[in-house]
Design an enzyme around this catalytic site. Sequence first.
Site, PDB file in Angstrom:
ATOM      1  N   GLU A 160       0.807  -1.215   0.000  1.00 45.78           N
ATOM      2  CA  GLU A 160       0.000   0.000   0.000  1.00 45.78           C
ATOM      3  C   GLU A 160       0.845   1.273   0.000  1.00 45.78           C
ATOM      4  OE1 GLU A 160      -3.030  -0.038   2.999  1.00 45.78           O
ATOM      5  OE2 GLU A 160      -3.753  -2.022   2.458  1.00 45.78           O
ATOM      6  N   GLU A 261      -4.846  -9.379   1.849  1.00 49.65           N
ATOM      7  CA  GLU A 261      -5.533  -9.134   3.116  1.00 49.65           C
ATOM      8  C   GLU A 261      -7.027  -9.103   2.823  1.00 49.65           C
ATOM      9  OE1 GLU A 261      -4.388  -5.472   4.877  1.00 49.65           O
ATOM     10  OE2 GLU A 261      -2.240  -5.899   4.895  1.00 49.65           O
TER      11      GLU A 261
END
Length: 529
Positions: A160, A261
């Site tokens: 990210e 995730e």
Amino acid sequence: MWARSLTSAALIASSLLSTVSAADLDPIVTKGSKFFFKSNGTQFFIKGVAYQSSPTNSTSGTFVDPLSDEAGCKRDIPLLQELGTNTIRVYAINTTSDHSACMKMLNDAGIYVVSDLSEPTLSINRNSPEWDDRLYARYTSVVDTLAPYSNVLGFFAGNEVSNEANNTNASPFVKAAVRDMKAYIKKRNYRAIPVGYATNDDQQIRSELADYFDCGNSTDSVDFWGYNIYSWCGKSSYTESGYDQRTKEFQNYNVPSFFAEYGCNVVQPRIFTEVEALYGPQMSPVFSGGIVYMYHQEANDYGLVEIGSDGTATKLTDFNNLKSELAKVTPSSVQSNSYTPTNTAARSCPTADSNWSASTVLPPTPNKDLCSCMVSALSCVAATKVQEKDTGDLFNYICGESKTDCSGITANGTTGEYGAYSMCSPLERVSWAMNAYYTKQKKASDACDFSGNGKTQTAAAATGTCQPLLAEAGGTAGTGTVTSSPNSSGTGTKGAAAGLSVPAFQVGAVKIGAGLLAAALGGAALVFV
């Protein structure tokens, strides 16, 4: 977040793994958009869990390395097996620690590992991105530490990092890390361990990110794509969650993709009805499973297991719900020898617009030897007392207020312009800047003082291995292009600058500095980028 990831294998593969004890696990390999066991060619689906507690102090970078915690591994691995886990994701390891005990226990339990390469104080900072020789040493040290274990599935070069439209200029630095770690693994003659990236689910740039990290030369692009996604909450559905659209978007992706995730906790307890969809007939041909966030119960309330003050583990309701859902799924699979990839084309690189500003030109490969040669060839360098935390003010004065040309050390991920020494450490770069100022001032007697932070030295002539390296770099000016690969290895190194944060400064649109602090709030947990 630290990360949320679950690895899943086909049922037949899981049964094969359960018989493994002392023997090394069969390495996982990639072919087209799928994972396979190397020896028997059975397709591998990730049924994973993010397995690492958040750092105890995000400023100092203090964290517990789960792969060196033998007592924790003895306690938790049986519970991971009970869940049906075949993969764990870890976010930071201490490369000076012993991992053999935990890795053997995981191996004997049939569990693979996906590891991020960064750690809290040594990672690519989205707000002041760099890819330098300190980070190169950190990332290669993780590769060196884990590559000998056959149950290492792969590495994440970033998590990210570009997480919204205003920081996409950080992506070239992460893609450079992907490129260099792939080259390093090959150069060291390790087995072919894939290197990938984990992205958040930002609707403005989700497609551009997936395209960018896959486009161009295959030596620079990711070997797999991890998706951190939390859009299925409670009793959602394949269409309501947007899973149908994500599946459509990745149906022609040419490398394996999976959920790095998942596990929204807006509705509690989590019932994990998305598991049936993820491993079902609509999604399993496209995605190779996923990693649930997360094993440890913490303030963010994403845990499957709570660890008491006495070190005992208590299974939570989410644990039993996930266990139940994973036990139901049997994803349809193919054998490697009967699988001929049809989606072989790389994506087209995204074009620059208001949401995307990442150049396809990548930063240079960090080369510690070159940086050392450069510093030796300078007449003015940083004094011994200068620390990385001091470099921000020095950069601000030299490259900002005094208007010294610092193009030899600047890096711009938007324009794709990088000085040959932009990949050197902050201290090496500040020496370069001091020398540029000193030269601009015609080497006046006081021009290398910088309030006691600078010192003069006798510049060393470029000889031996330094001569060709400096020639490629365009001399100390740093206007050339270095193509020589670095000779240094990360083996045995530890994050040299742990705990230090170097202020970034800006000259026009070009940031120079060392943003060492990589922990930032993202979603409901800490994000290590």
